[in-house]
Design an enzyme around this catalytic site. Structure first.
Site, PDB file in Angstrom:
ATOM      1  N   TYR A   1      -7.269   0.449  -6.991  1.00 39.40           N
ATOM      2  CA  TYR A   1      -6.705  -0.792  -6.427  1.00 39.40           C
ATOM      3  C   TYR A   1      -5.753  -0.812  -5.124  1.00 39.40           C
ATOM      4  CZ  TYR A   1      -2.336   0.177  -9.417  1.00 39.40           C
ATOM      5  OH  TYR A   1      -1.338   0.667 -10.219  1.00 39.40           O
ATOM      6  N   GLU A   2      -5.561  -1.925  -4.621  1.00 41.35           N
ATOM      7  CA  GLU A   2      -5.010  -2.489  -3.464  1.00 41.35           C
ATOM      8  C   GLU A   2      -5.800  -1.702  -2.036  1.00 41.35           C
ATOM      9  OE1 GLU A   2      -2.737  -4.163  -2.386  1.00 41.35           O
ATOM     10  OE2 GLU A   2      -1.596  -4.839  -4.104  1.00 41.35           O
ATOM     11  N   GLY A   3      -7.288  -1.765  -2.420  1.00 40.75           N
ATOM     12  CA  GLY A   3      -8.183  -1.433  -1.395  1.00 40.75           C
ATOM     13  C   GLY A   3      -8.464   0.087  -1.868  1.00 40.75           C
TER      14      GLY A   3
ATOM     15  N   ARG B   1       0.676  -1.102   0.072  1.00 43.40           N
ATOM     16  CA  ARG B   1       0.139  -0.076  -0.095  1.00 43.40           C
ATOM     17  C   ARG B   1       0.836   1.330   0.126  1.00 43.40           C
ATOM     18  NH1 ARG B   1      -4.875  -2.402   3.754  1.00 43.40           N
ATOM     19  NH2 ARG B   1      -6.252  -3.323   1.920  1.00 43.40           N
TER      20      ARG B   1
ATOM     21  N   GLN C   1      -9.397   2.307   2.627  1.00 43.98           N
ATOM     22  CA  GLN C   1      -8.468   2.682   3.445  1.00 43.98           C
ATOM     23  C   GLN C   1      -8.840   3.638   4.588  1.00 43.98           C
ATOM     24  OE1 GLN C   1      -5.228   1.594   2.650  1.00 43.98           O
ATOM     25  NE2 GLN C   1      -6.425   0.450   1.120  1.00 43.98           N
TER      26      GLN C   1
END
Length: 592
Positions: free
Chosen positions: A441-443, A297, A448
């Site tokens: 992406y990646e959450g 992240r 977050q």
């Protein structure tokens, strides 16, 4: 598109003068064995040459060509294969990897600068090695020795690449409902069946093998996220002697046609009874993946930073050269028919906002990287625990705030160029497009924010905010010198952050919608406060190093700009947090 000029002076300033990484490394035996300040400078010099001369010049052509797909085969743009070969030969794929498997073992605080260079040069290209680094870390931390010895040497060497296969057509954020199955075979392997989507680098022609890390469920898996296991599934099976064997039943079904990162292969991956091997313990796959999420992240946040840095360089070049209109009489060039854009107030506002976000983001990404290193390598348990607390707090901020401000900066850079920012020639529209995915992406950034406020702040009863608050308070307790006004601004912003945190902790049980309603504002508030803290640290160091000339003067003036024009945004953010959830949830679905 203007040339990419790496901000080496600023990177070294942040690392050596502000964060004093040499002192950190000297106190960590595992670090002092592999790195020192002079070596760090040499590594950054080489990284700058690689990214500015090999990778950046091909970024626009690669974006225009994109990747192609035919009968399960993905072809990357012209030049990518040679670029990746040189990247691998230089050891850059394994820059942070375990030296036991051929890696450099470099600290994250240093690799953050290299990652920024890669992303500024070409985000699409950076993803092939970036995802491989994540796979390397996961296997190194969780695989057994046999799997490590089978896969890590070639992954670290860049002979093979890696992927992370999480998302399915019906399961994105909610991984607990994935349907990919893993059925045990008679030889300690598993038969993996299912479909994964949005898989970066799932298929390509850069290396001879691709190693997929796949989340799947065993037949006896409990429901939800507690039933997810992790498997390593190679594109080609690996023979006992390490050679490439037969093709596995793991194939790309298609590639996505996207807004940006056109040269990155984003694949639908079909696993039709593919052979895989369990990584770590059964039903503990999600936990294994999340051990490297703090690094991943931060890496996505650095994508936003890299795009912003490249956009700023282009916008500055254009503003210095392009002549339009007249500025104030004091700035007019009477012997020219018009003045350069740089004299106009609004252009300066945009450029300085970009500069404040880029240089603040560079300091912030390095600071978070430093905490990751301390959490891993510090000698005392107390130091490791304190650093880990900061990592837990700041990882979602790094991902979300750096990508939000990254997009804002790239849009500002596009705006500086006006119509020329909207067309292909200068490249600004590419940085806007490429940066946009980093918020998703990646959450997603909303996820977050929920992680920060819901899991970290509320989940800890506010305890996870205290290490950062205490560090800033300790800094503010020193003599402010010429910065008394800015010290008071930062102190006020921190006080408001602590106050709204307490209010949320007091009120969330009586309002089940509160956390979801104010989480994004809360994350942004933490981001602006953290940047303010680092800007004051940089300003004070720069002020004391007048031998740096215009660089130091510019740093001091940019800090003044941040506090005059950027940090005041917190007043509106605080008011929005205080507004609570009522205005959002007074609507029925039919009233939207």
């Amino acid at each position: 598109m203007s040339d990419y000029r790496v901000a080496l002076q600023d990177m070294n300033f942040v690392l050596h003068d502000v964060l004093k990484i040499g002192d950190d490394w000297a106190s960590m035996p595992k670090m002092s064995e592999v790195i020192d300040p002079d070596t760090a400078r040499a590594i950054l010099d080489e990284a700058a040459k690689l990214t500015s001369t090999l990778i950046a010049p091909n970024a626009r052509a690669a974006d225009e060509e994109g990747v192609s797909f035919s009968d399960g085969v993905v072809t990357t743009p012209e030049g990518y294969k040679e670029q990746f070969r040189q990247l691998a030969e230089g050891g850059w794929v394994g820059v942070t990897a375990n030296p036991d498997f051929g890696g450099m073992g470099m600290p994250k605080v240093l690799s953050a600068q290299y990652e920024e260079m890669m992303c500024a040069a070409d985000i699409s290209f950076s993803l092939y090695s970036g995802l491989t680094a994540g796979a390397i870390m996961t296997l190194d931390l969780h695989a057994n020795e046999e799997l490590k010895n089978t896969y890590l040497p070639n992954l670290v060497a860049g002979e093979w690449t890696g992927t992370m296969c999480l998302t399915e057509p019906h399961a994105g954020t909610d991984l607990g409902i994935i349907r990919t199955k893993a059925v045990p075979n008679d030889d300690d392997s598993y038969s993996i069946t299912g479909t994964k989507i949005f898989i970066t680098g799932g298929e390509h022609d850069l290396t001879e093998n691709i190693i997929h890390l796949v989340l799947a469920k065993l037949p006896d898996a409990p429901a939800g996220t507690k039933g997810i296991s992790l498997f390593v599934v190679p594109k080609f099976l690996v023979n006992a002697d390490g050679s490439i064997g037969e093709r596995n039943a793991a194939k790309a079904g298609s590639i996505e046609h996207k807004m940006g990162i056109h040269a990155s292969a984003t694949c639908v991956m079909n696993f039709d009874g593919a052979k895989g091997w369990l990584v770590g313990e059964p039903h503990r796959g999600l936990a294994a993946m999340f051990t490297m999420m703090n690094y991943e992240r931060l890496g996505v946040g650095i994508q936003g930073l890299g795009a912003a840095a490249r956009s700023y360089g282009t916008a500055l070049d254009y503003a210095l050269d392009r002549r339009q209109g007249r500025g104030a009489k004091a700035t007019q060039e009477t012997n020219a028919e018009a003045d350069p854009l740089i004299v106009h107030g609004d252009v300066r506002r945009m450029l300085l906002t970009m500069k404040a976000f880029v240089e603040g983001g560079r300091a912030f990404s390095s600071y978070v990287g430093q905490q990751l290193d301390r959490a891993k390598y510090a000698e005392s348990a107390e130091e490791r625990e304190a650093a880990e607390a900061l990592v837990q707090l700041l990882t979602p901020v790094a991902k979300a705030f750096m990508t939000d401000t990254g997009l804002e900066a790239t849009i500002a850079g596009q705006q500086v160029l006006g119509g020329h920012g909207f067309v292909r020639e200068w490249g600004q529209e590419q940085w806007v497009r490429d940066c946009r995915i980093a918020q998703i992406y990646e959450g997603t950034n909303g996820i977050q924010a929920l992680d920060l406020l819901g899991r970290k702040i509320v989940g800890s009863g506010g305890a996870l905010l205290q290490p950062l608050a205490k560090e800033i308070q300790g800094f503010l307790a020193q003599d402010a010198g010429e910065w008394s006004h800015e010290f008071k601004q930062l102190e006020s912003a921190l006080t408001e952050l602590e106050r709204v945190s307490k209010d949320i902790l007091t009120n969330f049980r009586g309002d089940e919608n509160l956390i979801n309603s104010v989480a994004v504002d809360y994350l942004n508030l933490v981001g602006y406060v953290a940047y303010g803290y680092l800007w004051l640290r940089m300003a004070q160091v720069a002020e004391a190093k007048q031998d740096l000339g215009e660089f130091a003067t510019s740093k001091v003036k940019t800090a003044k700009f941040y506090f005059a024009k950027v940090l005041p945004r917190v007043h509106g953010i605080v008011a929005s947090i205080d507004g609570g959830s009522e205005s959002l949830f007074s609507f029925s679905a039919n009233e939207f």
